[in-house]
Design a protein around this motif. Structure first.
Motif, short mmCIF file in Angstrom:
data_model
loop_
_atom_site.label_atom_id
_atom_site.label_comp_id
_atom_site.label_asym_id
_atom_site.label_seq_id
_atom_site.Cartn_x
_atom_site.Cartn_y
_atom_site.Cartn_z
N GLN A 86 0.82 -1.21 0.00
CA GLN A 86 0.00 0.00 0.00
C GLN A 86 0.86 1.26 0.00
O GLN A 86 0.35 2.35 -0.20
CB GLN A 86 -0.97 0.02 1.17
N TYR A 87 2.16 1.12 0.24
CA TYR A 87 3.04 2.28 0.25
C TYR A 87 3.79 2.35 -1.08
O TYR A 87 4.27 1.35 -1.58
CB TYR A 87 4.06 2.19 1.39
N HIS A 88 3.91 3.56 -1.61
CA HIS A 88 4.67 3.77 -2.82
C HIS A 88 5.95 4.54 -2.52
O HIS A 88 6.75 4.77 -3.43
CB HIS A 88 3.83 4.49 -3.87
N LEU A 130 -6.14 3.12 5.55
CA LEU A 130 -7.59 3.26 5.35
C LEU A 130 -7.95 3.23 3.87
O LEU A 130 -9.00 2.69 3.52
CB LEU A 130 -8.10 4.54 6.00
N CYS A 131 -7.09 3.76 3.01
CA CYS A 131 -7.33 3.65 1.56
C CYS A 131 -7.30 2.18 1.14
O CYS A 131 -8.15 1.74 0.37
CB CYS A 131 -6.28 4.44 0.77
N ALA A 132 -6.34 1.42 1.67
CA ALA A 132 -6.26 -0.01 1.35
C ALA A 132 -7.49 -0.74 1.88
O ALA A 132 -8.06 -1.59 1.20
CB ALA A 132 -4.98 -0.60 1.93
N SER A 133 -7.92 -0.40 3.07
CA SER A 133 -9.10 -1.02 3.66
C SER A 133 -10.35 -0.71 2.83
O SER A 133 -11.18 -1.60 2.58
CB SER A 133 -9.28 -0.54 5.10
N LEU A 134 -10.49 0.52 2.39
CA LEU A 134 -11.62 0.92 1.55
C LEU A 134 -11.66 0.08 0.28
O LEU A 134 -12.72 -0.43 -0.12
CB LEU A 134 -11.52 2.41 1.21
N THR A 135 -10.51 -0.10 -0.34
CA THR A 135 -10.41 -0.92 -1.55
C THR A 135 -10.80 -2.36 -1.28
O THR A 135 -11.56 -2.97 -2.04
CB THR A 135 -8.98 -0.85 -2.11
N GLU A 136 -10.31 -2.91 -0.18
CA GLU A 136 -10.62 -4.30 0.18
C GLU A 136 -12.10 -4.49 0.44
O GLU A 136 -12.70 -5.49 0.02
CB GLU A 136 -9.80 -4.71 1.40
#
Length: 130
Positions: free
Chosen positions: A5-7, A23-29
């Motif tokens: 999730q980190y760039h 939270l962005c990763a969680s939203l996607t999941e």
């Protein structure tokens, strides 16, 4: 163990940016899970199994909504744009364009840099990013 999730190197990111990325990763999941349940429900014939999956999909939607609310609370410009789109009758795309234009005009007036803008956004140095 790496986290995709980190760039940028996680150790260089401030805590707030890492939380935001989580939270962005969680939203996607959550969005993916909602879609998977929708596909399962489309083909499932057993009424009881459908009831269980419908309940599970509802939980995923609740989590999606909570993740989204967290991100919108931390990003006022996103919240302002979302308020012009969500729960509005009519053309979604039209509302999106209007809402974005109104919100970004307000940000530009405050001196915030905008994507694609020639402005340096010097006024935005007064506040934090997150």
């Amino acid at each position: 163990m790496g986290f995709d999730q980190y760039h940028e190197p996680p150790e260089e990111l401030p805590h707030e940016a890492r939380t935001f990325a989580r939270l962005c990763a969680s939203l996607t999941e959550e969005a993916e899970a909602i879609g998977w349940y929708q596909q399962r429900l489309a083909v499932e014939r057993d009424r009881e199994a459908r009831a269980v999956m419908t309940d599970a999909q509802g939980e995923e939607f609740k989590h999606f909504s909570m993740d989204l609310e967290f991100l919108l609370r931390r990003t006022p410009l996103w919240r302002e744009i979302a308020q012009g789109i969500l729960f509005q009758a009519g053309d979604i795309v039209e509302h999106g364009e209007e809402s974005e234009e109104e919100a970004t005009e307000g940000e530009a007036a405050k001196g915030a840099p905008l994507v694609g803008s020639e402005s340096l956004g010097i006024g935005s140095l007064k506040g934090g990013l997150l």
